[in-house]
Scaffold this active site. Structure first.
Site, PDB file in Angstrom:
ATOM      1  N   SER A 245       0.826  -1.202   0.000  1.00  0.00           N
ATOM      2  CA  SER A 245       0.000   0.000   0.000  1.00  0.00           C
ATOM      3  C   SER A 245       0.864   1.256   0.000  1.00  0.00           C
ATOM      4  O   SER A 245       1.637   1.462  -0.923  1.00  0.00           O
ATOM      5  CB  SER A 245      -0.954  -0.053   1.185  1.00  0.00           C
ATOM      6  OG  SER A 245      -1.976   0.882   1.039  1.00  0.00           O
ATOM      7  N   ASP A 465      -9.311  -4.528  -5.190  1.00  0.00           N
ATOM      8  CA  ASP A 465      -8.701  -3.738  -4.117  1.00  0.00           C
ATOM      9  C   ASP A 465      -9.439  -2.407  -3.966  1.00  0.00           C
ATOM     10  O   ASP A 465      -9.478  -1.606  -4.900  1.00  0.00           O
ATOM     11  CB  ASP A 465      -7.230  -3.491  -4.440  1.00  0.00           C
ATOM     12  CG  ASP A 465      -6.446  -2.898  -3.274  1.00  0.00           C
ATOM     13  OD1 ASP A 465      -7.043  -2.164  -2.470  1.00  0.00           O
ATOM     14  OD2 ASP A 465      -5.244  -3.172  -3.180  1.00  0.00           O
ATOM     15  N   HIS A 493      -7.415  -5.847  -0.117  1.00  0.00           N
ATOM     16  CA  HIS A 493      -6.263  -4.971  -0.248  1.00  0.00           C
ATOM     17  C   HIS A 493      -4.975  -5.767  -0.104  1.00  0.00           C
ATOM     18  O   HIS A 493      -4.699  -6.300   0.962  1.00  0.00           O
ATOM     19  CB  HIS A 493      -6.358  -3.894   0.836  1.00  0.00           C
ATOM     20  CG  HIS A 493      -5.329  -2.818   0.732  1.00  0.00           C
ATOM     21  ND1 HIS A 493      -4.920  -2.283  -0.464  1.00  0.00           N
ATOM     22  CD2 HIS A 493      -4.620  -2.177   1.694  1.00  0.00           C
ATOM     23  CE1 HIS A 493      -4.023  -1.344  -0.230  1.00  0.00           C
ATOM     24  NE2 HIS A 493      -3.809  -1.270   1.074  1.00  0.00           N
TER      25      HIS A 493
END
Length: 524
Positions: A245, A465, A493
């Site tokens: 991320s 996601d 995610h």
């Protein structure tokens, strides 16, 4: 065992943040631990050894010391077959003036498996956020990474500057954070909007009053320069890194600044650094709407696991609407709109949390908000006594320092109504980046360009996601110039190590530097 958060792409708390529903995940994906790995061969890694400089500055070796209690707060009992060592590395507060700016203390943990053999080197890990504890996540991943990786690498977790154990930023009170999370994330009335604006101004000013001119020093570029100092302090000639991320942004910036120092980077749940704050926020609004639609579809097909079906969206929208006028009373607080919304956000980072969300919403309908609060508190990193970590303090400090294109308060108000019409559940909330709109001090935007001269880099995107929508992955791979896109047809995610195909691709790359074929796609 308490699972640490995995990063969102810029964590989202209504009004608190920047481009973000977050860097991050309150209920992270449930990772599996493979019981066996491939036969071990000779790695084609660059040789590792001590390096004494980063950007021309002498970096002393890390002074590793045993820290057997590092597991506490992550696992309830000491994990087997892994030992932990800890170190603190001092880095300049301002890399532009390294000798006269003072220092920050960066906290590292090293996990080493008792089965380690044919060691390749050190694998650095960042879970995202910004603001996620890489120290805790390193402890977790030293146990829950594929066996081949833990056999071949030391696992290095670190809290970036301003985070957790590394000279932490702390400027938000528990009471202000409770108010922030409890407020309506999408206020329609002028009075509600003004209340949100006022809290954003108060939070921003509290950080300005405490840190003043030092606020820009918490930027991602400064943290990426720290990472090269950590590489040198650990004794690696080149960096091997796994970033999730927001951690993909940190890795991408590192590759631009230090391309020759890259051995292997895996960037999972990719952030597109070329997007403006407004563009990034709108893409997240679309991503979370898609994830929620997928959850609602799942509900309609799985009535035994989803008591709020067949129309889960209608139930959740009604719960949010009802909480504006008649919030359910819980222990010590009411289930106001912000808390309900945060619970929903929390549950969309992993498909494994969908059933929890469904049951929490059903209980809320029956006047029992405990499960809803558990989901929301997990996301907010709020403990049972009402105390918060510094996740959101650091998140705001980094995100606002990084961004010089924040929409103004007036622009945010206009976007709010426009996005609410396009993305009914998440659009209005994601438009309100009011803390960075009122952030004091200078900004320090990160670079956005190719990593010319770097070794190949793997960039992973997941089709379902919500926090880092898939299209950001090919964009990041293209921007870097040396990026190799891997697609996972999954939900939630980030992807590694959730499925065998992704595990095989990443493990072969990290150990043997084998780059996957162009267009590699892994099925769900």
């Amino acid at each position: 065992m308490r699972l640490p958060k995995i990063g969102r792409a810029r964590r989202f708390a209504p009004l608190l943040l920047v481009a973000v529903l977050l860097a991050g995940c309150t209920n992270p994906p449930q990772f599996t631990t493979p019981t066996s790995g491939r036969a071990l061969g000779s790695p084609s890694a660059a040789p590792s050894g001590p390096v004494s400089q980063s950007g021309g500055l002498e970096i002393p070796p890390a002074d590793w010391r045993p820290c057997p209690d590092a597991y506490k707060g992550v696992f309830s009992t000491p994990p087997q077959n892994v030992t932990f060592s800890c170190a603190t590395v001092k880095v300049p507060q301002d890399w532009a003036h390294p000798k006269d700016s003072g220092t920050f203390d960066i906290s590292l943990v090293r996990g080493r498996s008792s089965t380690q053999r044919d060691r390749v080197g050190s694998l650095f890990i960042n879970p995202g956020g910004p603001g996620g504890s890489g120290f805790d996540y390193g402890v977790y991943r030293a146990v829950y990474l594929p066996a081949e990786i833990t056999r071949r690498f030391d696992i290095i977790g670190f809290d970036p500057r301003g985070v957790g154990r590394s000279s932490p930023v702390k400027c938000f009170s528990d009471a202000d954070l409770d108010q922030n999370f409890g407020l309506d994330p999408d206020p329609v009335s002028d009075q509600g909007f003004q209340q949100t604006e006022a809290l954003g101004r108060k939070l921003a000013q509290s950080c300005g009053d405490k840190y003043g001119d030092k606020l820009p020093l918490f930027s991602t570029e400064e943290a990426a320069r720290d990472m090269d100092a950590l590489r040198a302090a650990v004794g690696e000639r080149q960096l091997t890194y796994l970033g999730y991320s927001y951690g993909t942004l940190l890795g991408a910036v590192y590759a631009q600044l230090f391309p020759k120092n890259v051995r292997a980077l895996v960037l999972d749940g990719a952030v597109d650094p070329t997007l403006s704050m407004e563009q990034s926020a709108e893409k997240q609004a679309a991503g979370f709407e898609l994830a929620f639609s997928n959850f609602s579809t799942w509900c309609s097909k799985n009535p035994t696991n989803c008591p709020i079906g067949p129309d889960a969206r209608a139930v959740v929208m009604k719960a949010i609407a009802d909480s504006r006028t008649a919030p359910v009373q819980g222990t010590g607080r009411k289930a106001t709109t912000g808390w309900v919304f945060t619970a929903v956000v929390s549950s969309l980072y992993s498909e494994s949390s969908w059933r929890l969300l469904a049951q929490a919403m059903q209980d809320l309908r029956n006047g029992k908000p405990d499960k809803m609060f558990a989901l929301a508190d997990s996301y907010a990193e709020r403990d049972p006594d009402g105390h918060y970590t510094n996740m959101f303090d650091a998140n705001s400090a980094v995100s606002c320092a990084d961004s010089d294109d924040t929409p103004t308060v007036e622009q945010a108000r206009t976007l709010q109504s426009q996005w609410r019409a396009k993305y009914p559940l998440f659009g209005g909330a994601l438009a309100l980046n009011l803390i960075c709109a009122q952030w004091p001090g200078k900004r320090d935007p990160y670079p956005t360009g190719p990593a010319t001269g770097s070794a190949p880099i793997i960039v992973i995107g997941t089709l379902g996601d919500p926090a880092t929508p898939y299209e950001q992955a090919p964009a990041l791979a293209k921007m870097l110039g040396v990026g190799n896109l891997v697609t996972w047809k999954g939900e939630g995610h980030t992807a590694y190590p959730q499925t065998g195909c992704i595990i095989d691709v990443v493990d072969r790359y990290l150990v043997d530097l084998k780059v996957p074929p162009a267009g590699t796609t892994c099925e769900k």
